[in-house]
Design a protein around this motif. Structure first.
Motif, short mmCIF file in Angstrom:
data_model
loop_
_atom_site.label_atom_id
_atom_site.label_comp_id
_atom_site.label_asym_id
_atom_site.label_seq_id
_atom_site.Cartn_x
_atom_site.Cartn_y
_atom_site.Cartn_z
N GLU A 41 0.84 -1.20 0.00
CA GLU A 41 0.00 0.00 0.00
C GLU A 41 0.87 1.26 0.00
OE1 GLU A 41 -2.18 -1.00 3.52
OE2 GLU A 41 -0.72 -0.10 4.85
N LYS A 139 -9.17 -4.10 -3.58
CA LYS A 139 -9.01 -5.26 -2.67
C LYS A 139 -9.86 -5.00 -1.43
CE LYS A 139 -5.36 -8.18 -0.65
NZ LYS A 139 -5.17 -7.79 0.74
N ARG A 225 1.19 -14.48 3.23
CA ARG A 225 2.13 -15.04 4.20
C ARG A 225 2.72 -16.38 3.75
NH1 ARG A 225 -2.07 -14.42 8.83
NH2 ARG A 225 -3.30 -15.00 7.00
C1 LIG Z 1 2.42 -7.85 7.37
C2 LIG Z 1 1.26 -7.70 6.41
C3 LIG Z 1 1.13 -6.55 5.66
C4 LIG Z 1 0.03 -6.39 4.78
N1 LIG Z 1 -0.06 -5.27 4.01
C5 LIG Z 1 -1.05 -5.17 3.10
C6 LIG Z 1 -1.10 -4.08 2.18
O1 LIG Z 1 -0.22 -3.20 2.16
N2 LIG Z 1 -2.15 -4.02 1.31
C7 LIG Z 1 -3.13 -4.99 1.27
O2 LIG Z 1 -4.06 -4.89 0.47
N3 LIG Z 1 -3.08 -6.04 2.11
C8 LIG Z 1 -2.07 -6.17 2.99
N4 LIG Z 1 -1.99 -7.27 3.79
C9 LIG Z 1 -3.00 -8.35 3.63
C10 LIG Z 1 -2.53 -9.43 2.63
O3 LIG Z 1 -2.43 -8.89 1.32
C11 LIG Z 1 -3.50 -10.62 2.61
O4 LIG Z 1 -4.77 -10.14 2.27
C12 LIG Z 1 -3.58 -11.34 3.97
O5 LIG Z 1 -2.29 -11.54 4.51
C13 LIG Z 1 -4.30 -12.70 3.82
O6 LIG Z 1 -3.63 -13.51 2.89
P1 LIG Z 1 -2.60 -14.68 3.34
O7 LIG Z 1 -3.34 -15.62 4.25
O8 LIG Z 1 -2.19 -15.32 2.04
O9 LIG Z 1 -1.47 -14.01 4.04
C14 LIG Z 1 -0.93 -7.43 4.67
C15 LIG Z 1 -0.77 -8.60 5.43
C16 LIG Z 1 0.31 -8.75 6.28
C17 LIG Z 1 0.45 -10.03 7.05
#
Ligand SMILES: Cc1cc2nc3c(=O)[nH]c(=O)nc-3n(C[C@H](O)[C@H](O)[C@H](O)COP(=O)(O)O)c2cc1C
Length: 338
Positions: A41, A139, A225
């Motif tokens: 972001e 998103k 993650r």
């Molecule tokens: C440390 C961290 C930072 C994140 N930063 C953003 C971000 O900048 N923009 C966004 O849309 N989602 C962000 N997310 C959410 C992830 O894009 C994703 O939606 C979320 O981790 C669930 O997916 P996963 O289970 O594959 O991790 C972030 C998640 C984490 C863990």
């Protein structure tokens, strides 16, 4: 899947993660098979004010493309010039963050706070749609909390306002990153709109990605993650390789990531060291017995100290793997929030 006129060649791609999905990590993920990339972001106000941190976050490698750049904001007067600047800088797609659950962000009305007032957000989306010439994506989360699961309503509004594609991370804002992601919400959104839907949440492998697509009907998947310290999660050919070739490929990707961090942050040694420690720590976590290695990598005071501790662990682990020991695990990053 196409996003507007942009073809996306592959079913899975790296998710935006603040402080993590920067240009070096995105490029190594892309080279391992991520279908495209999305920036972390970028605060629209900081970008418009030409804040050096925002400018740094907006840097990318041309080889990443197609690249979506994600904006965070709540005010059309700020988001529109920010989107125009990113477009002029070469973004193939502009993405709006309507999912961030972090308190200091939602207090400013940004991120998932935009899901609370759908009519007001529709006006914002309309202004952005008018200004953005490239494909425009958003998103979203499942909703604000369990009493306000409005992903379907929001998705319909986004489609009506001309958004080209949607990503759904189905946890609510109040769920943050805990509990299992309720994939059913992705399915509900898929059934409610005609534009492409990308599913996200708890995908740790390409097999998981295919399962999410089969269970929800989504057209593609984002992995967050599950890609930490394992950009090769996008490489579907890896599992067919023998152990030595598998390790050769994983080692090459890790070396490439280190080299990209060193090159990209050469002018900011403190941030460079911070990035090395963070990512190398995650690389160790894919393997049994990483605790001592992490304890050495995380507090390292120099690049050499971090790399020496890391590669010593890596080499020992590779030898154990070549001797037939089952060393790989899928780490639990559920405590990590963003
Ligand atoms: C440390 C961290 C930072 C994140 N930063 C953003 C971000 O900048 N923009 C966004 O849309 N989602 C962000 N997310 C959410 C992830 O894009 C994703 O939606 C979320 O981790 C669930 O997916 P996963 O289970 O594959 O991790 C972030 C998640 C984490 C863990």
């Amino acid at each position: 899947m196409d996003i507007g006129a942009i073809p996306v060649a592959g079913i899975a791609r790296l998710a935006p993660m603040a402080g993590i999905s920067n240009a070096p990590f995105r490029l190594v993920a892309r080279e391992c098979g991520s279908a495209m990339t999305t920036s972390e972001e970028i605060d629209a106000m900081s970008l418009v004010r030409e804040n050096p941190v925002a400018r740094e976050i907006a840097r990318f490698y041309p080889e990443e493309r197609p690249l979506a750049m994600q904006l965070l904001g709540c005010d059309a007067a700020v988001l529109v010039p920010a989107a125009e600047a990113l477009q002029a800088a070469g973004a193939d797609i502009i993405d709006l963050n309507m999912g961030c659950p972090v308190n200091k962000i939602i207090r400013q009305g940004k991120g998932s706070a935009l899901m609370r007032d759908v009519p007001a957000t529709a006006i914002l989306i309309r202004a952005l749609r008018r200004a953005i010439a490239v494909p425009f994506t958003v998103k979203i989360r499942g909703g604000w909390d369990d009493q306000h699961l409005n992903a379907v309503e929001v998705a319909r509004m986004l489609q009506d306002e001309g958004v080209d594609a949607i990503t759904v991370h189905p946890r609510t804002r109040s769920q943050q990153f805990t509990g299992r992601a309720p994939w059913q919400i992705i399915r509900d959104v898929v059934e409610a709109v005609d534009i492409p839907v990308t599913g996200n949440g708890d995908v740790r492998s390409m097999a998981d990605a295919r399962r999410m697509m089969a269970e929800t009907g989504c057209q593609s998947v984002m992995i967050g993650r599950g890609a930490l310290g394992r950009p090769w999660v996008f490489d579907e050919t890896l599992d067919a390789l023998d152990t030595a070739s598998r390790w050769e490929r994983m080692t090459a990707a890790t070396r490439r990531h280190v080299a990209l961090i060193e090159e990209h942050y050469a002018e900011n040694p403190r941030y460079l060291l911070n990035q090395l420690r963070k990512h190398l720590g995650w690389y160790t976590m894919n393997f049994r017995g990483s605790k001592a290695a992490r304890a050495a990598v995380h507090p390292a005071r120099s690049r050499d100290e971090a790399l020496d501790a890391f590669w010593a662990f890596w080499e020992r682990t590779r030898e154990r793997a070549l001797a037939g020991e089952p060393v790989e695990i899928v780490p639990d990053h559920s405590a990590l929030e963003g």
